[in-house]
Design an enzyme around this catalytic site. Structure first.
Site, PDB file in Angstrom:
ATOM      1  N   TRP A  31       5.059  13.684  -4.237  1.00 16.06           N
ATOM      2  CA  TRP A  31       4.915  15.109  -3.930  1.00 16.06           C
ATOM      3  C   TRP A  31       5.669  15.393  -2.643  1.00 16.06           C
ATOM      4  O   TRP A  31       5.578  14.619  -1.691  1.00 16.06           O
ATOM      5  CB  TRP A  31       3.435  15.451  -3.780  1.00 16.06           C
ATOM      6  CG  TRP A  31       3.162  16.921  -3.793  1.00 16.06           C
ATOM      7  CD1 TRP A  31       2.942  17.704  -2.710  1.00 16.06           C
ATOM      8  CD2 TRP A  31       3.093  17.776  -4.935  1.00 16.06           C
ATOM      9  NE1 TRP A  31       2.734  19.001  -3.105  1.00 16.06           N
ATOM     10  CE2 TRP A  31       2.823  19.071  -4.480  1.00 16.06           C
ATOM     11  CE3 TRP A  31       3.240  17.565  -6.300  1.00 16.06           C
ATOM     12  CZ2 TRP A  31       2.692  20.162  -5.341  1.00 16.06           C
ATOM     13  CZ3 TRP A  31       3.112  18.639  -7.149  1.00 16.06           C
ATOM     14  CH2 TRP A  31       2.834  19.924  -6.658  1.00 16.06           C
ATOM     15  N   SER A  65      -0.211  12.613  -2.210  1.00 19.38           N
ATOM     16  CA  SER A  65      -0.805  11.984  -1.027  1.00 19.38           C
ATOM     17  C   SER A  65      -2.227  11.498  -1.277  1.00 19.38           C
ATOM     18  O   SER A  65      -2.645  10.483  -0.721  1.00 19.38           O
ATOM     19  CB  SER A  65      -0.772  12.947   0.158  1.00 19.38           C
ATOM     20  OG  SER A  65       0.567  13.105   0.594  1.00 19.38           O
ATOM     21  N   PHE A  66      -2.979  12.201  -2.115  1.00 18.05           N
ATOM     22  CA  PHE A  66      -4.350  11.778  -2.413  1.00 18.05           C
ATOM     23  C   PHE A  66      -4.366  10.362  -2.992  1.00 18.05           C
ATOM     24  O   PHE A  66      -5.271   9.579  -2.712  1.00 18.05           O
ATOM     25  CB  PHE A  66      -5.009  12.764  -3.390  1.00 18.05           C
ATOM     26  CG  PHE A  66      -6.465  12.508  -3.610  1.00 18.05           C
ATOM     27  CD1 PHE A  66      -7.409  12.925  -2.684  1.00 18.05           C
ATOM     28  CD2 PHE A  66      -6.891  11.836  -4.747  1.00 18.05           C
ATOM     29  CE1 PHE A  66      -8.756  12.684  -2.884  1.00 18.05           C
ATOM     30  CE2 PHE A  66      -8.242  11.595  -4.956  1.00 18.05           C
ATOM     31  CZ  PHE A  66      -9.180  12.016  -4.023  1.00 18.05           C
ATOM     32  N   GLU A  67      -3.344  10.012  -3.750  1.00 25.25           N
ATOM     33  CA  GLU A  67      -3.279   8.699  -4.391  1.00 25.25           C
ATOM     34  C   GLU A  67      -2.769   7.592  -3.470  1.00 25.25           C
ATOM     35  O   GLU A  67      -2.771   6.417  -3.850  1.00 25.25           O
ATOM     36  CB  GLU A  67      -2.405   8.781  -5.648  1.00 25.25           C
ATOM     37  CG  GLU A  67      -3.011   9.616  -6.761  1.00 25.25           C
ATOM     38  CD  GLU A  67      -2.891  11.126  -6.555  1.00 25.25           C
ATOM     39  OE1 GLU A  67      -3.736  11.858  -7.100  1.00 25.25           O
ATOM     40  OE2 GLU A  67      -1.959  11.567  -5.844  1.00 25.25           O
ATOM     41  N   VAL A  90       1.583  16.618   3.258  1.00 23.82           N
ATOM     42  CA  VAL A  90       0.716  17.669   2.732  1.00 23.82           C
ATOM     43  C   VAL A  90       0.972  18.910   3.588  1.00 23.82           C
ATOM     44  O   VAL A  90       0.690  18.900   4.786  1.00 23.82           O
ATOM     45  CB  VAL A  90      -0.773  17.270   2.811  1.00 23.82           C
ATOM     46  CG1 VAL A  90      -1.643  18.343   2.177  1.00 23.82           C
ATOM     47  CG2 VAL A  90      -1.011  15.912   2.160  1.00 23.82           C
ATOM     48  N   ILE A  91       1.519  19.948   2.968  1.00 26.28           N
ATOM     49  CA  ILE A  91       1.861  21.169   3.695  1.00 26.28           C
ATOM     50  C   ILE A  91       0.746  22.194   3.498  1.00 26.28           C
ATOM     51  O   ILE A  91       0.298  22.427   2.370  1.00 26.28           O
ATOM     52  CB  ILE A  91       3.214  21.735   3.223  1.00 26.28           C
ATOM     53  CG1 ILE A  91       4.311  20.688   3.473  1.00 26.28           C
ATOM     54  CG2 ILE A  91       3.536  23.050   3.942  1.00 26.28           C
ATOM     55  CD1 ILE A  91       5.663  21.051   2.896  1.00 26.28           C
ATOM     56  N   GLU A  94      -2.425  28.244   1.073  1.00 26.42           N
ATOM     57  CA  GLU A  94      -3.306  29.400   1.235  1.00 26.42           C
ATOM     58  C   GLU A  94      -4.778  29.071   1.001  1.00 26.42           C
ATOM     59  O   GLU A  94      -5.636  29.918   1.219  1.00 26.42           O
ATOM     60  CB  GLU A  94      -2.872  30.504   0.270  1.00 26.42           C
ATOM     61  CG  GLU A  94      -1.481  31.026   0.576  1.00 26.42           C
ATOM     62  CD  GLU A  94      -1.023  32.076  -0.430  1.00 26.42           C
ATOM     63  OE1 GLU A  94      -1.789  32.413  -1.351  1.00 26.42           O
ATOM     64  OE2 GLU A  94       0.100  32.557  -0.276  1.00 26.42           O
ATOM     65  N   HIS A  97      -7.603  23.443   0.040  1.00 27.03           N
ATOM     66  CA  HIS A  97      -7.166  22.205  -0.602  1.00 27.03           C
ATOM     67  C   HIS A  97      -6.557  21.247   0.429  1.00 27.03           C
ATOM     68  O   HIS A  97      -6.832  20.047   0.421  1.00 27.03           O
ATOM     69  CB  HIS A  97      -6.162  22.536  -1.709  1.00 27.03           C
ATOM     70  CG  HIS A  97      -5.647  21.359  -2.451  1.00 27.03           C
ATOM     71  ND1 HIS A  97      -6.388  20.690  -3.394  1.00 27.03           N
ATOM     72  CD2 HIS A  97      -4.449  20.725  -2.407  1.00 27.03           C
ATOM     73  CE1 HIS A  97      -5.672  19.692  -3.897  1.00 27.03           C
ATOM     74  NE2 HIS A  97      -4.488  19.702  -3.313  1.00 27.03           N
ATOM     75  N   ARG A 136      10.183  16.730  11.185  1.00 25.84           N
ATOM     76  CA  ARG A 136       9.506  15.458  11.442  1.00 25.84           C
ATOM     77  C   ARG A 136       9.892  14.379  10.431  1.00 25.84           C
ATOM     78  O   ARG A 136       9.327  13.289  10.423  1.00 25.84           O
ATOM     79  CB  ARG A 136       7.990  15.679  11.442  1.00 25.84           C
ATOM     80  CG  ARG A 136       7.542  16.461  12.665  1.00 25.84           C
ATOM     81  CD  ARG A 136       6.233  17.216  12.458  1.00 25.84           C
ATOM     82  NE  ARG A 136       5.852  17.925  13.685  1.00 25.84           N
ATOM     83  CZ  ARG A 136       6.352  19.091  14.072  1.00 25.84           C
ATOM     84  NH1 ARG A 136       7.270  19.698  13.342  1.00 25.84           N
ATOM     85  NH2 ARG A 136       5.952  19.660  15.190  1.00 25.84           N
TER      86      ARG A 136
END
Length: 158
Positions: A31, A65-67, A90-91, A94, A97, A136
């Site tokens: 992702w 990223s969760f994985e 992870v951006i 709204e 999450h 970054r």
């Protein structure tokens, strides 16, 4: 943390030992691939710079990223792996999450390192915008991949 006064690609070279026989697992989130690919490039370059053999670097990709946590655990379980580096982005969106994912990933990566008693490094960007992520991931604030790799190297010299 990157700021206008500190680059992620600047670090002290204290506590660096011979890495030629060390093996690293790098778990990379698919992702936000533009960002995570750049993070991986920085990590790879830094590991090679400090004498890690290319054949001793094992890249595994996970969907998001969760994985990263489970991917890190699978690599940390391998006795031959000395350190695991987790790279993701992870951006902020709204919804909440972002908060749930970032919290779970940070705790999960910490727990894997403690469970397997080896360095498991949090190389996850948590920016508000895509531009902050780009800054970054090799941009004006350096590369979080560099920082994650040198952290793994230094922890093995602890």
């Amino acid at each position: 943390m990157a700021t206008s006064l500190k680059s992620l690609s600047e670090y002290s070279e204290n506590n660096i030992v011979d890495m030629s026989n060390k093996k690293f697992g790098i778990v990379v989130s698919e992702w936000n691939d533009e960002i995570t690919s750049a993070l991986f490039g920085g990590a790879l370059e830094t590991l090679l710079k400090y004498g890690v053999k290319k054949e001793n670097i094992f890249k595994k990709e996970v969907p998001g990223s969760f994985e990263l946590t489970l991917g890190a655990q699978w690599l940390a379980e391998l006795e031959e792996i000395d350190a695991v580096i987790c790279l993701g982005c992870v951006i902020q969106g709204e919804t909440r999450h972002f908060d749930f994912i970032c919290d779970a990933v940070a705790h999960g990566i910490t727990n894997v390192g403690l469970k397997y008693n080896k360095p498991v490094i949090f190389g996850v960007l948590t920016p508000d915008t895509m531009q902050q992520a780009l800054d970054r991931a090799g941009g004006k604030h350096g590369n979080k991949g560099d920082e994650a790799a040198i952290t793994a190297v230094k922890m093995l010299g602890f």
